[in-house]
Design a protein around this motif. Structure first.
Motif: not given
Length: 145
Positions: A97-102, A126-129
């Motif tokens: 979740d953090y990694a996708l946002t970053i 995770i899909r939303e992120t």
């Protein structure tokens, strides 16, 4: 003051208070007024540490530091995220979740292919992120005015 030397010392000593110290660094990055070069260096070093860290709580704290630097100190475009993109498939959901946002905040189109598979994740958040990360990569403030 926080800098890479401080972070290195924390990991060399790896005391019982490591988790708490990392949380303090995350808070300083979120709420503090810091030297931009120090934030960039800390973020890059925290990324290197986070990639190899095996303790989940410590790994998550490192990713929080990185996410705070990206969100509150706006360093996403100044850091090379290929190392992170390469390990994304190995990350468990809370850290993913953090990694996708970053990666999304980097606004680097080359990471679209890294993010897209997570649009089909069995985990809702995770899909939303992943969807939010793709929006972020493609968002152009010049076109929204």
């Amino acid at each position: 003051m926080i800098d890479v030397t401080y972070l290195k010392r924390l990991f060399l000593n790896r005391g019982d208070d490591l988790f708490n110290r990392l949380e303090e660094i995350g808070d300083l990055i979120e709420y503090g007024t810091l030297n931009r070069d120090d934030v960039i260096n800390i973020t890059e070093y925290a990324l290197d540490l986070a990639i190899v860290e095996e303790n989940f709580a410590i790994k998550e704290s490192l990713f929080r530091i990185i996410a705070n630097a990206v969100t509150f100190q706006e360093v996403a475009k100044t850091i090379e995220w290929d190392k992170l993109a390469n390990v994304i498939p190995t990350l468990n959901d809370p850290i993913l979740d953090y990694a996708l946002t970053i990666i999304g905040a980097s606004k680097n189109q080359k990471f679209i292919n890294v993010i897209e598979p997570y649009l089909n994740s069995p985990t809702d958040y995770i899909r939303e992120t992943a969807a939010e990360a793709l929006v972020e990569i493609n968002y152009d403030p010049e076109k929204s005015q």
